[in-house]
Design an enzyme around this catalytic site. Structure first.
Site, PDB file in Angstrom:
ATOM      1  CD  GLU A 112      10.333  12.432  11.282  1.00 51.91           C
ATOM      2  OE1 GLU A 112       9.443  12.053  11.653  1.00 51.91           O
ATOM      3  OE2 GLU A 112      11.202  11.835  10.690  1.00 51.91           O
ATOM      4  CB  CYS A 129      13.185   8.606   7.638  1.00 48.65           C
ATOM      5  SG  CYS A 129      14.162   7.700   6.320  1.00 48.65           S
ATOM      6  CD  GLU A 135      13.744   0.598   7.987  1.00 50.95           C
ATOM      7  OE1 GLU A 135      14.421   1.558   8.688  1.00 50.95           O
ATOM      8  OE2 GLU A 135      14.403  -0.480   7.517  1.00 50.95           O
ATOM      9  CE  LYS A 162      -1.950   2.663   2.992  1.00 48.60           C
ATOM     10  NZ  LYS A 162      -1.728   3.956   2.285  1.00 48.60           N
TER      11      LYS A 162
HETATM   12  P1  NAD Z   1       2.335   7.911   8.266  1.00 49.57           P
HETATM   13  O1  NAD Z   1       2.836   7.154   9.360  1.00 49.57           O
HETATM   14  O2  NAD Z   1       1.308   9.029   8.395  1.00 49.57           O
HETATM   15  O3  NAD Z   1       2.004   7.110   7.017  1.00 49.57           O
HETATM   16  C1  NAD Z   1       2.865   6.210   6.347  1.00 49.57           C
HETATM   17  C2  NAD Z   1       2.178   4.998   5.518  1.00 49.57           C
HETATM   18  O4  NAD Z   1       1.253   4.484   6.491  1.00 49.57           O
HETATM   19  C3  NAD Z   1       0.810   5.614   4.692  1.00 49.57           C
HETATM   20  O5  NAD Z   1       0.945   4.770   3.546  1.00 49.57           O
HETATM   21  C4  NAD Z   1      -0.287   5.795   5.432  1.00 49.57           C
HETATM   22  O6  NAD Z   1      -1.581   5.612   4.578  1.00 49.57           O
HETATM   23  C5  NAD Z   1      -0.240   4.597   6.177  1.00 49.57           C
HETATM   24  N1  NAD Z   1      -0.863   4.640   7.350  1.00 49.57           N
HETATM   25  C6  NAD Z   1      -1.468   5.698   8.056  1.00 49.57           C
HETATM   26  N2  NAD Z   1      -2.050   5.138   9.138  1.00 49.57           N
HETATM   27  C7  NAD Z   1      -2.005   3.918   9.168  1.00 49.57           C
HETATM   28  C8  NAD Z   1      -2.672   2.866  10.348  1.00 49.57           C
HETATM   29  N3  NAD Z   1      -3.387   3.279  11.192  1.00 49.57           N
HETATM   30  N4  NAD Z   1      -2.518   1.491   9.788  1.00 49.57           N
HETATM   31  C9  NAD Z   1      -1.830   1.370   8.856  1.00 49.57           C
HETATM   32  N5  NAD Z   1      -1.362   1.978   7.712  1.00 49.57           N
HETATM   33  C10 NAD Z   1      -1.419   3.394   8.042  1.00 49.57           C
HETATM   34  O7  NAD Z   1       3.704   8.517   7.743  1.00 49.57           O
HETATM   35  P2  NAD Z   1       4.007   9.757   6.666  1.00 49.57           P
HETATM   36  O8  NAD Z   1       3.524  10.944   7.107  1.00 49.57           O
HETATM   37  O9  NAD Z   1       3.296   9.126   5.382  1.00 49.57           O
HETATM   38  O10 NAD Z   1       5.387   9.637   6.481  1.00 49.57           O
HETATM   39  C11 NAD Z   1       6.401  10.360   7.213  1.00 49.57           C
HETATM   40  C12 NAD Z   1       7.018   9.669   8.306  1.00 49.57           C
HETATM   41  O11 NAD Z   1       7.646   8.149   7.700  1.00 49.57           O
HETATM   42  C13 NAD Z   1       7.948  10.233   9.044  1.00 49.57           C
HETATM   43  O12 NAD Z   1       7.686  10.061  10.345  1.00 49.57           O
HETATM   44  C14 NAD Z   1       9.243   9.711   8.386  1.00 49.57           C
HETATM   45  O13 NAD Z   1      10.433   9.669   9.207  1.00 49.57           O
HETATM   46  C15 NAD Z   1       8.898   8.436   8.201  1.00 49.57           C
HETATM   47  N6  NAD Z   1       9.972   7.617   7.406  1.00 49.57           N
HETATM   48  C16 NAD Z   1      10.681   6.794   7.837  1.00 49.57           C
HETATM   49  C17 NAD Z   1      11.588   5.978   6.823  1.00 49.57           C
HETATM   50  C18 NAD Z   1      12.632   5.154   7.546  1.00 49.57           C
HETATM   51  O14 NAD Z   1      13.017   4.212   6.543  1.00 49.57           O
HETATM   52  N7  NAD Z   1      12.579   4.846   8.534  1.00 49.57           N
HETATM   53  C19 NAD Z   1      11.609   6.274   5.575  1.00 49.57           C
HETATM   54  C20 NAD Z   1      10.563   7.178   5.303  1.00 49.57           C
HETATM   55  C21 NAD Z   1       9.809   7.984   6.021  1.00 49.57           C
END
Ligand code: NAD
Length: 493
Positions: free
Chosen positions: A402, A305, A271, A197
């Site tokens: 962050e 990230c 991650e 997804k």
């Molecule tokens: P997010 O957690 O809001 O969303 C990430 C994904 O999870 C999206 O596809 C979203 O639709 C899905 N999602 C949201 N709520 C969910 C739930 N309750 N159950 C299952 N899936 C759900 O994060 P974001 O705003 O899209 O991304 C930014 C964050 O991602 C930042 O905190 C960043 O640091 C992190 N990130 C980490 C890495 C890494 O490798 N560590 C890489 C990229 C981004």
């Protein structure tokens, strides 16, 4: 802004949508459908939910397409397809699985320009980053894991690895195609099947990857792509036939998933977020370090990230570093992501822009001093000028949380010991950077920093052969390298 894309009407396809042709730089033609269905069992199909959401170009606020919203029934179908495909895919000769991965990698390269343009249109990142980083790195991940597919016995000597089954994979919006590659390539190499997804604001390149799966003849059901918001992800994660969840995203959602999955027997890798320190010692080459700091925080608008969002400068060189940093930041070009000279593109969404603005206000209210580049920002779209704060205290919100935007917090330190203490003073532990001329200092400091990746005299360099992942609340498990395979295998002694 570059000339607006030329739109032509095309004959109706699939479930009755007009197709648009956008003429992008260098003459790359990018077809964007009006509506996208889900990719299940090797075919694009309308969602059972009958619901769609808009995906918007954040640089122009123009709606690019409508994307399907997967509900429980759609998730059921996708997981059932992955489950049905698993026994055959698992039994397929490993060298045959490798061939599929090689073909996918080659097609990503061949369609690289189109993918880069699409990534930039949908996500707002500068075209030079999509073209030179995201897409080539995505291809590299498939090439790298194609190499492993028939050599898994050598990855863990003395152990036998067996695939897990259906892997659910949920990814964020900052590196959409690249994160899809990070997830899908190792899972397939190890003999698993997948339901992926993508994030709700950036699904287009994952759906284009689905076309590539069709082109290379990947057996139906081996990879399924469902789109939708967090609810679709939650339904996927909770599905009883999912054996493993690989999640990349925010720490908040990661913790929620860990709680929900506890006791389910599902394997989980997370991650998550970061607040990575970038440390400059007095003996560093200052110009090189300042360049690395700029790359560390402003690459991809800071939607990274592992962004080096906390800069620690040794006291004796603070004035010089700040002066050079200001000059370097003033030279950054902000604006049209399709312009190949652009350094910072658009903020990915209106919601993320609001989050960043909130942090800028909090930073100032808590007593830090805000500086911003005077770059002229376009009138339409979501923009934030490169920003840095001085007079930051470790207790300030902008030094602790962050932001996920182009915002740097600058702090000082006196001794290496103090640098290490301050750098580790965070609930996160994804990455860190060290700038010094002394090799011995690099080894000593790197060994004591609590971070999954430590860059020395460089920042934000990635390699499919190198494991990536976090300490503490930045998550657990590793992606990439030999260690990343472990997350997709059951190992037997
Ligand atoms: P997010 O957690 O809001 O969303 C990430 C994904 O999870 C999206 O596809 C979203 O639709 C899905 N999602 C949201 N709520 C969910 C739930 N309750 N159950 C299952 N899936 C759900 O994060 P974001 O705003 O899209 O991304 C930014 C964050 O991602 C930042 O905190 C960043 O640091 C992190 N990130 C980490 C890495 C890494 O490798 N560590 C890489 C990229 C981004």
């Amino acid at each position: 802004m570059s000339p607006s894309p030329k739109i032509e009407s095309k004959p109706e396809l699939d479930f009755g949508n007009a197709w648009d042709y956008a003429t992008a730089p260098e003459g790359t033609q990018v077809v964007i459908q009006e509506k996208y269905g889900l990719f299940i069992n090797g075919e694009f199909c309308p969602p059972r939910s009958k619901q769609f959401m808009d995906t918007v170009n954040p640089a122009s606020e123009v709606v690019l397409a409508k994307i399907a919203i997967a509900n429980h029934a759609d998730v059921d179908l996708a997981v059932a397809a992955a489950k049905a495909a698993f026994p055959k895919w698992k039994r397929l000769k490993a060298s045959e699985r490798a061939k599929y991965l090689f073909r996918i990698a080659r097609r990503i390269q061949e369609r690289g320009r189109e993918l880069a343009v699409l990534e930039t249109l949908d996500g707002g990142k500068p075209i030079k980053e999509s073209r030179d980083v995201d897409i080539p790195e995505a291809a590299k991940h498939f090439f790298y894991h194609a190499g492993w597919a028939d050599k898994l016995d050598y990855a863990f000597p003395g152990l036998t690895g067996t695939p897990l089954g259906v892997c659910a994979q949920i990814i964020p919006w900052n590196f959409p195609l690249l994160m899809a590659a990070w997830k899908i390539a190792p899972a397939l190499a190890c003999g698993n099947t997948v339901v992926l997804k993508p994030a709700e604001t950036t699904s287009l390149t994952a759906l284009r990857l689905a076309e590539i799966f069709q082109e290379v003849g990947l057996p139906p059901g081996v990879v399924n792509i469902i789109t939708g918001p967090g609810n679709s992800g939650a339904a996927l994660a909770a599905h009883k036939d999912v054996q493993k969840l690989a999640f990349t995203g925010s720490t908040r959602v990661g913790k929620e998933l860990a709680r929900n999955l506890a006791g389910s027997g599902k394997r989980l890798t997370l991650e998550l977020g970061g607040k990575s320190p970038n440390i400059i010692f007095e003996d560093a080459s200052i110009d090189q370090a300042v360049d690395g700091v700029v790359q560390g925080i402003y690459f991809n608008q800071g939607h990274v990230c592992c962004a080096g969002s906390r800069l620690f400068v040794q006291e004796g060189i603070m004035e010089e570093v700040l002066a050079r940093l200001a000059v370097r930041i003033a030279s950054l070009r902000v604006g049209d992501p399709m312009d190949k000279n652009t350094d910072l593109g658009a903020i990915n969404s209106l919601g993320q822009l609001a989050t960043i603005k909130r942090y800028l206000e909090v930073g100032t209210a808590e007593g830090a001093h805000m500086h911003q580049s005077t770059a002229k920002l376009p009138k339409r779209g979501y923009w934030c000028a490169p920003t840095w704060f001085t007079e930051v205290q470790p207790s300030h919100t902008i030094a602790r949380e962050e932001i996920f935007g182009p915002v740097l917090s600058v702090m000082s330190f006196r001794t290496p010991e103090e640098a290490i203490t301050r750098a580790n003073n965070t609930p996160y532990g994804l990455a860190a950077g060290i700038w010094t001329d002394k090799g011995s200092k690099i080894f000593e400091i790197a060994s004591r920093l609590q971070a999954g990746v430590v860059w020395c005299n460089s920042y934000n360099r990635f390699d499919a052969a190198s494991p990536f992942g976090g300490y503490k609340q930045s998550g657990f498990g590793r992606e990439g390298g030999r260690q990343g395979l472990w997350s997709y295998l059951e190992l037997k002694a």
